[in-house]
Design a protein around this motif. Structure first.
Motif, PDB file in Angstrom:
ATOM      1  N   ALA A  26       0.820  -1.210   0.000  1.00 46.68           N
ATOM      2  CA  ALA A  26       0.000   0.000   0.000  1.00 46.68           C
ATOM      3  C   ALA A  26       0.852   1.258   0.000  1.00 46.68           C
ATOM      4  O   ALA A  26       1.960   1.273  -0.533  1.00 46.68           O
TER       5      ALA A  26
ATOM      6  N   CYS B  77       2.711   2.733   2.082  1.00 47.89           N
ATOM      7  CA  CYS B  77       4.074   2.652   2.582  1.00 47.89           C
ATOM      8  C   CYS B  77       5.040   2.238   1.479  1.00 47.89           C
ATOM      9  O   CYS B  77       6.202   2.661   1.477  1.00 47.89           O
TER      10      CYS B  77
ATOM     11  N   THR C  93      -0.464  -2.253   4.397  1.00 42.14           N
ATOM     12  CA  THR C  93      -1.499  -2.934   5.155  1.00 42.14           C
ATOM     13  C   THR C  93      -1.568  -4.396   4.746  1.00 42.14           C
ATOM     14  O   THR C  93      -1.525  -4.707   3.566  1.00 42.14           O
TER      15      THR C  93
ATOM     16  N   GLY D 176       5.730   0.761   9.121  1.00 40.61           N
ATOM     17  CA  GLY D 176       4.458   1.470   9.071  1.00 40.61           C
ATOM     18  C   GLY D 176       3.456   0.953  10.080  1.00 40.61           C
ATOM     19  O   GLY D 176       3.489  -0.204  10.495  1.00 40.61           O
TER      20      GLY D 176
ATOM     21  N   CYS E 188       0.376   0.180   9.847  1.00 44.48           N
ATOM     22  CA  CYS E 188      -0.495  -0.924   9.444  1.00 44.48           C
ATOM     23  C   CYS E 188       0.168  -2.277   9.663  1.00 44.48           C
ATOM     24  O   CYS E 188      -0.411  -3.175  10.255  1.00 44.48           O
TER      25      CYS E 188
ATOM     26  N   TYR F  66      -6.690   1.046  10.780  1.00 40.68           N
ATOM     27  CA  TYR F  66      -7.693   0.147  10.217  1.00 40.68           C
ATOM     28  C   TYR F  66      -8.052  -0.939  11.226  1.00 40.68           C
ATOM     29  O   TYR F  66      -7.659  -2.084  11.085  1.00 40.68           O
TER      30      TYR F  66
ATOM     31  N   GLY G  52       5.306   5.083  11.883  1.00 38.59           N
ATOM     32  CA  GLY G  52       5.020   6.099  10.885  1.00 38.59           C
ATOM     33  C   GLY G  52       3.891   5.663   9.989  1.00 38.59           C
ATOM     34  O   GLY G  52       3.633   4.483   9.831  1.00 38.59           O
TER      35      GLY G  52
ATOM     36  N   PRO H 174       2.888   7.083   6.375  1.00 36.38           N
ATOM     37  CA  PRO H 174       3.953   6.104   6.253  1.00 36.38           C
ATOM     38  C   PRO H 174       5.212   6.595   6.955  1.00 36.38           C
ATOM     39  O   PRO H 174       5.356   7.784   7.196  1.00 36.38           O
TER      40      PRO H 174
ATOM     41  N   ARG I  69      -5.684   7.672   1.894  1.00 36.26           N
ATOM     42  CA  ARG I  69      -5.127   6.358   1.592  1.00 36.26           C
ATOM     43  C   ARG I  69      -5.926   5.608   0.525  1.00 36.26           C
ATOM     44  O   ARG I  69      -5.734   4.424   0.345  1.00 36.26           O
TER      45      ARG I  69
HETATM   46  S1  SF4 Z   1       0.887   2.659   7.720  1.00 30.03           S
HETATM   47 FE1  SF4 Z   1      -0.233   4.357   6.811  1.00 30.03          FE
HETATM   48  S2  SF4 Z   1       0.902   4.816   4.965  1.00 30.03           S
HETATM   49 FE2  SF4 Z   1       1.517   2.763   5.604  1.00 30.03          FE
HETATM   50  S3  SF4 Z   1       0.171   1.373   4.542  1.00 30.03           S
HETATM   51 FE3  SF4 Z   1      -0.772   1.828   6.493  1.00 30.03          FE
HETATM   52  S4  SF4 Z   1      -2.145   3.527   6.058  1.00 30.03           S
HETATM   53 FE4  SF4 Z   1      -0.702   3.397   4.383  1.00 30.03          FE
END
Ligand code: SF4
Lengths: 174, 554
Positions: free
Chosen positions: A39, A41, A78, A104, A106, A113, A134, A136, B229
């Motif tokens: 994703a 990141c 994610t 990241g 996620c 999420y 972070g 990201p 996102r």
């Molecule tokens: S940590 Fe943030 S930037 Fe990274 S994949 Fe998850 S939602 Fe996206």
């Protein structure tokens, strides 16, 4: 450095060390990462690899797309429940010694999420060595994650051995 | 308009050109609209579960169709109420775009369609039990997935249709979901004869992150970071699309300066998005140098954005009714620098490929999609324009003064990989043109709506007046109160028509949010596009559509 004993015979031309440390030193500066980028990141990882942040300064620019050739798994993005068995399979295909960076929010914890589809942290299915925060993480943070792995590697033998011996049981191992 | 239909449909009309019909009449109405009134663009299909709604509805669910006409400026919404056990007539025979949309409705709501070629889950995994967007499905109830789908249930009929009874001669191959050229986590399963793809099936949903369910559990402003996102290559455009829709429901418009800033930053995001797409596309082709040429200017843009918004990628720069903060001192110089870099990168890259025989042979006449086909599949944005259809929301339904800027719509003629890439190159140029004009005309003034039931009051007011304190408290805890109703609005995002269908029950949290993701419709055509081509071409096809998994799977 003043050397005494047998080593002195060779002068500066030879360094003696333990085999483990020599191997660790070699590995440390040439990690071959496999990017499991799913994703947002992963987009930041692209910056890490491009010229401004330049991951090759740390010897890890040989990005492999086959897990069998890689020793560092960077999970950037994610991981959904649907994705989880694939991630696990990729991890299993990597040969030891292998290292895992979860980059990241996620990957580390599900991030924001907190819902029916997102795995609440990849450590529910595979072991993780270093977590990078972070959302990201900035490219600098990715690099810091890599440096942390290198530090772990420098600890000769023990750390890895302990980790390999410790039996990991994730949610999908049942 | 439905009055003109010969079939004598029973209907009632509501606000926003929305018609309520009987479930059995829906298909008749759609056929009439498509064949006699020229509504041949299916915008989206979605559903709503009224289980917890404050007032009772005639039935628990509603199914909703959004259609646009040939000129793309008239939107019509058809809606019918139904219960769980009622069956909807599939419209896949009329619109290819309906195939995946109907599957999504089945997956998320458990509503069934009659005569759908293969009604199976699309976003959630095979072992999933229940339908997550139903109001009685708890948001945090995750379900483990242990196996991946082998997809043979889709592959076998497709092969049969092409005359392959036994599969011994064929080789099966997975492109993705973990594959360097899959641009995220998209899986295409192909059957090969030599290097030629004889049949393909795509599977998505690997990055399904429950965006829509999360929306139902957060206030409007809390949703903004989630929108970042969706298409994370141009986060700000998603912010704008969402805020713009909610502002439409509230009936407010940003002050001029706010609108101009949205144009400037929005167009800059479009530039970045196209740069990433082109860079990745060219890498897939083996033209690695272009990656550096196109990617490094993006770094300058990220630097600018992080100075402006505090984040490189996930900016959350917009709020309902405004923008977080104004441009900083020296922004204009930074922007100029950034544009210079982009132009240079683009020129460098074009000088390598524009007249390059290898590039042309590689990209021309690959993945050709005709204009009619593209419309039928619900394509939009640069992909649709590459097929020669002149549809750009900035021109058709101008918002934020777009009608006062001078810019051209880039159109392709063939609809192949080459056109899709070249249209993007040209769009970068046009966006820069718009940014330059907007910077020159940037007015002074406020960037937020002055109504403090919508935007936070200044801190001074919060600390010194009781009214300010109440506003601050209510907005933070309860969110912006959006009037009851259902509403659709869209903007021209980097990938095409990015729209939101929002149903509000009058509270600070939306009752239902449906995104219309442009990628979703582009992606659904991939299997048909790649059949008959080589494996290496399939990689280019995928790249040239600019599929962003976050937006695709939500
Ligand atoms: S940590 Fe943030 S930037 Fe990274 S994949 Fe998850 S939602 Fe996206």
């Amino acid at each position: 450095m003043a050397v005494s004993g047998e080593e002195a015979i060779f002068g500066d031309s030879v360094i003696t060390t333990k085999l483990d440390s020599a191997i660790a030193w070699a590995r440390e500066s040439s990690m071959w990462p496999y990017i499991f980028g799913t994703a947002c990141c992963a987009i930041e990882f692209m910056s890490v690899a491009s010229s401004k942040f330049d991951i090759s300064r740390f010897g890890a620019e040989v990005v492999r797309f086959s897990p069998r050739q890689a020793d560092l798994l960077i999970i950037a993005g994610t991981i959904s429940y649907k994705q989880a068995p694939i991630l696990k399979r990729i991890y299993e295909q990597m040969t030891e010694p292998k290292w895992v960076v979860s980059a990241g929010a996620c990957a580390c914890s599900g991030g924001f999420y907190d819902n029916y589809t997102t795995l609440q942290g990849v450590d529910e299915i595979i072991p993780v060595d270093v977590y990078v925060s972070g959302c990201p993480p900035r490219p600098e943070a990715f690099l810091e994650g890599l440096i942390q792995i290198q530090k772990l590697q420098a600890k000769p033998g023990k750390y890895l051995q302990k980790r390999v011996e410790k039996e990991f049981k994730g949610k999908l191992d049942a | 308009m439905l009055k003109k239909c010969d079939d004598k449909l029973e209907f009632s009309k509501e606000e926003n050109n929305r018609y309520i019909l009987k479930l059995k009449d829906i298909k008749k109405a759609i056929i009439f609209l498509k064949e006699q009134q020229g509504y041949d663009f299916l915008v989206d299909i979605t559903a709503i579960d009224y289980l917890n709604y404050k007032e009772p509805y005639p039935k628990r669910f509603a199914i909703i169709y959004l259609l646009k006409d040939k000129k793309f400026d008239n939107l019509i919404i058809l809606k019918a109420y139904l219960d769980e056990d009622e069956i909807i007539d599939s419209i896949t025979d009329l619109f290819k775009a309906a195939n995946w949309s109907e599957r999504e409705v089945w997956d998320q709501y458990g509503l069934k369609f009659k005569n759908h070629p293969n009604l199976k889950r699309i976003l959630n995994h095979k072992e999933f039990i229940g339908h997550p967007l139903r109001k009685d499905y708890p948001i945090t109830k995750g379900q483990l997935c242990t196996k991946t789908d082998d997809l043979m249930d889709e592959m076998t009929p497709r092969l049969k249709a092409r005359g392959y009874e036994n599969h011994e001669e064929l080789m099966f191959l997975n492109l993705g979901p973990a594959h360097p050229a899959s641009h995220g986590t998209i899986r295409t399963f192909v059957a090969l004869e030599g290097e030629t793809i004889v049949s393909a099936v795509s599977e998505i949903g690997y990055l399904h992150r429950g965006f829509e369910k999360s929306c139902e559990n957060h206030t409007y402003n809390q949703i903004i970071p989630y929108t970042d996102r969706l298409n994370y290559c141009s986060a700000i455009l998603n912010n704008i699309a969402f805020a713009h829709t909610v502002e439409g429901m509230l009936g407010v418009e940003l002050p001029e300066r706010g609108q101009f800033i949205r144009v400037i930053i929005g167009e800059l995001s479009r530039v970045i998005d196209h740069l990433v797409c082109l860079a990745a596309n060219l890498v897939d082709m083996g033209a690695l140098t272009n990656y550096w040429y196109l990617y490094n200017p993006r770094e300058t843009a990220y630097h600018l954005l992080s100075k402006l918004t505090g984040a490189r990628l996930t900016n959350s720069y917009m709020r309902i009714g405004g923008i977080t903060h104004d441009l900083y001192d020296g922004f204009e110089d930074d922007l100029k620098e950034c544009i210079k870099d982009v132009q240079k990168g683009m020129d460098d890259s074009l000088s390598l490929i524009e007249h390059n025989r290898i590039f042309q042979d590689r990209a021309q006449n690959i993945g050709v999609v005709s204009a009619d086909e593209a419309i039928n599949r619900g394509w939009s944005g640069p992909n649709l324009r590459a097929s020669g259809v002149n549809y750009d929301i900035r021109k058709v339904n101008p918002y934020y003064f777009y009608d006062t800027f001078e810019f051209d719509v880039a159109l392709g003629s063939v609809g192949d990989v080459y056109d899709r890439m070249m249209v993007r190159f040209e769009e970068i140029r046009q966006s820069i043109k718009i940014i330059t004009q907007a910077m020159k005309r940037l007015p002074k003034g406020d960037i937020r709506v002055a109504d403090h039931r919508i935007t936070l009051p200044p801190k001074k007011m919060v600390y010194s007046t009781i009214e300010g304190a109440i506003n601050q408290f209510k907005l933070t805890y309860e969110g912006v109160k959006v009037p009851t109703g259902e509403y659709y609005r869209s903007i021209e995002a980097a990938n095409g028509e990015l729209g939101f269908y929002i149903a509000s029950d009058g509270s600070g949290t939306p009752y239902r949010v449906k995104v219309r993701p442009p990628c979703f419709f582009a992606m659904s055509s991939l299997p048909d596009m790649v059949e008959g081509e080589m494996v290496a071409d399939a990689v280019l096809d995928l790249g040239s559509l600019n599929i962003i998994a976050g937006e695709l799977d939500r």
